[in-house]
Enzyme design. Structure first.
Site, PDB file in Angstrom:
ATOM      1  CG  MET A  30       2.114   2.743   5.134  1.00  0.00           C
ATOM      2  SD  MET A  30       2.494   4.229   6.064  1.00  0.00           S
ATOM      3  CE  MET A  30       3.445   5.140   4.882  1.00  0.00           C
ATOM      4  N   GLY A  31      -0.730   1.092   1.493  1.00  0.00           N
ATOM      5  CA  GLY A  31      -1.597   1.303   0.327  1.00  0.00           C
ATOM      6  C   GLY A  31      -0.863   2.008  -0.795  1.00  0.00           C
ATOM      7  CB  ALA A  32      -0.260   4.539  -2.585  1.00  0.00           C
ATOM      8  CG  LEU A  33      -1.442  -1.682  -2.774  1.00  0.00           C
ATOM      9  CD1 LEU A  33      -2.292  -2.948  -2.787  1.00  0.00           C
ATOM     10  CD2 LEU A  33      -0.270  -1.833  -1.809  1.00  0.00           C
ATOM     11  CG  HIS A  34       4.116   0.828  -6.465  1.00  0.00           C
ATOM     12  ND1 HIS A  34       5.174  -0.039  -6.367  1.00  0.00           N
ATOM     13  CD2 HIS A  34       4.235   1.677  -5.410  1.00  0.00           C
ATOM     14  CE1 HIS A  34       5.913   0.297  -5.340  1.00  0.00           C
ATOM     15  NE2 HIS A  34       5.361   1.328  -4.722  1.00  0.00           N
ATOM     16  CG  HIS A  37       3.171  -2.282  -2.746  1.00  0.00           C
ATOM     17  ND1 HIS A  37       2.930  -1.075  -3.356  1.00  0.00           N
ATOM     18  CD2 HIS A  37       3.599  -1.989  -1.489  1.00  0.00           C
ATOM     19  CE1 HIS A  37       3.181  -0.088  -2.505  1.00  0.00           C
ATOM     20  NE2 HIS A  37       3.603  -0.604  -1.367  1.00  0.00           N
ATOM     21  CG  ASP A 152      11.386   2.239   1.926  1.00  0.00           C
ATOM     22  OD1 ASP A 152      11.793   3.371   1.673  1.00  0.00           O
ATOM     23  OD2 ASP A 152      10.277   1.823   1.541  1.00  0.00           O
ATOM     24  CD  GLN A 155       9.861   0.383   6.222  1.00  0.00           C
ATOM     25  OE1 GLN A 155       9.333   1.410   6.584  1.00  0.00           O
ATOM     26  NE2 GLN A 155       9.372  -0.359   5.239  1.00  0.00           N
ATOM     27  NE  ARG A 189       7.623   9.656  -1.410  1.00  0.00           N
ATOM     28  CZ  ARG A 189       8.240  10.328  -0.468  1.00  0.00           C
ATOM     29  NH1 ARG A 189       9.204  11.149  -0.786  1.00  0.00           N
ATOM     30  NH2 ARG A 189       7.912  10.180   0.780  1.00  0.00           N
TER      31      ARG A 189
HETATM   32  O1  PAF Z   1       6.997   0.610   4.063  1.00  0.00           O
HETATM   33  C1  PAF Z   1       5.848   0.906   4.420  1.00  0.00           C
HETATM   34  O2  PAF Z   1       4.923   0.943   3.605  1.00  0.00           O
HETATM   35  C2  PAF Z   1       5.580   1.212   5.878  1.00  0.00           C
HETATM   36  O3  PAF Z   1       6.643   1.856   6.457  1.00  0.00           O
HETATM   37  C3  PAF Z   1       5.172  -0.033   6.709  1.00  0.00           C
HETATM   38  C4  PAF Z   1       6.298  -1.036   6.788  1.00  0.00           C
HETATM   39  C5  PAF Z   1       3.948  -0.685   6.083  1.00  0.00           C
HETATM   40  C6  PAF Z   1       4.834   0.380   8.134  1.00  0.00           C
HETATM   41  O4  PAF Z   1       3.785   1.312   8.164  1.00  0.00           O
END
Ligand code: PAF
Length: 282
Positions: A30-34, A37, A152, A155, A189
């Protein structure tokens, strides 16, 4: 690095790569890369011929409109980071209509109870939103391998279940948590923490390491008491939850059964910043 801002050119690109027999690794974001990622791309680079990432702030996984609105968005900064990493061949920055052509709403999945544990308790519908966007991204990007951070962990478990339920031809890989020097799990964050808060927040990881030392030596309730005591003594921090759960079902356990894998999960509010972390117990 190629940049695709719509699904048609992305699909044509993927088609060409598939025809050439390229193995595709994918890490949606979802961007805001660090740096966390980047560690996903680094692993993907080693295991695939081509690495694709995506940046899309998915509205259906947010529980309230303010959080969605406040979510940091700086595409140009993120694109620079992706390019500089040298690990990514293409990035997909879809429009909302590319992923939600009719209506911006979630599908409803049965994740066999995984979705109602931990994060699911305070964020109803969140994992349906994640499932909906990840399913659509997988259908468009058609990766052989996809990479998600273990930070996560719930997730990650849900995406594995999604792929199994829908029989999608993609292998899901969990990537270990990337940590700051003091052990704090990397997150966008963390930027919102003051220097002293960031220093103090190392107690999350330190606590998880202690829990690992106590694993199978003292009882589960005793571990919970000790964790509570640690956070009772931390000024400016509130323990939201601590759980030891079975890694496969994510169900909280009150006893360590033989032959099961366990993981400790922790969520702490440091000021108004909600931090999450977890650790496999061995
Ligand atoms: O972990 C995330 O950044 C989001 O939940 C994902 C997997 C890109 C789905 O929007």
């Amino acid at each position: 690095m190629e940049i695709f801002r719509n699904k048609e050119p992305l699909r044509a690109y993927v088609e060409r790569q598939k025809e050439m027999g390229k193995k595709i690794g994918f890490a949606p974001t979802m961007g805001a890369l660090h740096r966390g990622h980047i560690s996903l791309y680094e692993v993907a680079r080693k295991e695939n011929d081509l690495v694709i990432s995506s940046i899309f702030v998915n509205p259906t996984q947010f529980n309230n409109a303010t959080d969605l609105e406040k979510y940091p968005r700086d595409i140009e900064r993120d694109l620079k980071i992706l390019k500089a990493s040298g690990f990514v061949d293409a990035v997909y920055v879809p429009q909302t209509t590319d992923l939600y052509p009719d209506k911006v709403e979630s599908k409803s999945y049965d994740f066999e109870g995984l979705e109602t544990e931990m994060e699911g308790k305070s964020r109803p519908g969140h994992f349906d939103g994640v499932g909906t966007v990840v399913e659509e991204l997988f259908r468009q990007v058609r990766p052989d391998n996809a990479y998600f951070g273990e930070k996560d962990f719930q997730q990650l478990a849900i995406i594995k279940k999604l792929v199994a339920i829908l029989k999608l031809p993609v292998k899901i890989h969990g990537v270990s948590i990337y940590r700051e020097e003091n052990g704090l799990a990397m997150s966008s964050r963390n930027q919102r923490l003051s220097k002293p808060q960031k220093e103090a927040a190392k107690v999350l990881h330190q606590t998880l390491l202690k829990v690992n030392d106590w694993f199978r030596i003292i009882t589960v309730p005793e571990i919970y008491d000790r964790v509570k005591d640690i956070f009772d003594d931390q000024a400016g921090m509130a323990l939201e939850y601590f759980e030891i759960a079975d890694e496969d079902t994510l169900k909280e356990t009150d006893f360590f059964y033989k032959g099961h894998n366990y993981r400790a999960f922790i969520v702490v509010n440091v000021g108004d910043v909600r931090l999450i972390d977890n650790l496999h117990l061995d």
